[in-house]
Enzyme design. Sequence first.
Site: not given
Length: 234
Positions: A33-36, A100
Amino acid sequence: SLDAPAPPSLAGRTVVVSAGGTREPLDPVRYLGNRSSGKQGVALARALLDAGAHVRFVSAHVETPLPEGVELTTASTAAELREAVRAAARGADAVVMAAAVADFRPASLAETKIKKSPDGGAPTIELVRNPDILAELVADRARGEQFPPVIVGFAAETGDARASVDEYGRAKLAAKGCELLVVNEVGVDKGFGREDTSATLLWRNDDEPGRHVAGTKDDLARALVEVLSETLNR
Ligand code: CTP
Ligand code: CA
């Protein structure tokens, strides 16, 4: 005052907003995943609703409550987001890709939970590229698909020894071919999840330095709604 400019109006317009981070599954319990946080996309949806637009909100993983009144579709992976965005974009007036999107996904999805091996080793995860949803919208529109005349990208850039944030933004705008790119300056203490933001709105058909916006995500959202309303009502 009497001299105040008319507030931006997007009455009768349909705008697609994608927001949040995608998740690419590795096995039944894990993902990349990502931090968006999705906050910028949510702020944008709010500002669009305030301007009277119909908002089709394509939500990846968003960590903040959505405003009431949006037409909501949810997606988890980049592949799901791609389908949802393309469906929502048909016949809309503008698309803003604030999501994102993971650039890569695991090459294979394990059907069962990946276990540690007793020999102390660690697995190597092979990745493959995801499609570029934004660039595809632009390319398919050129081939006659009914995608909006205004396609907007978001780019988070840090700048480095080779080029500035805006230079990377210009290059990305040219590569994507969309009408407008919102270039967000990010760093360890800027961008993701934070309330304040520093961004430049860059137009493709424009040699001007772009419009700089510093302030909250709501300020940036309102600035974007202003330029969308100027463009669509021209
Ligand atoms: N985007 C997309 N599909 C992808 C990746 C990105 O539609 N697979 C969109 C994002 O939603 C955003 C814009 O493209 O609006 C720019 O994303 P960014 O990650 O900055 O661009 P990339 O082309 O992926 O470049 P980089 O290698 O710097 O990550
Ligand atoms: Ca990327």
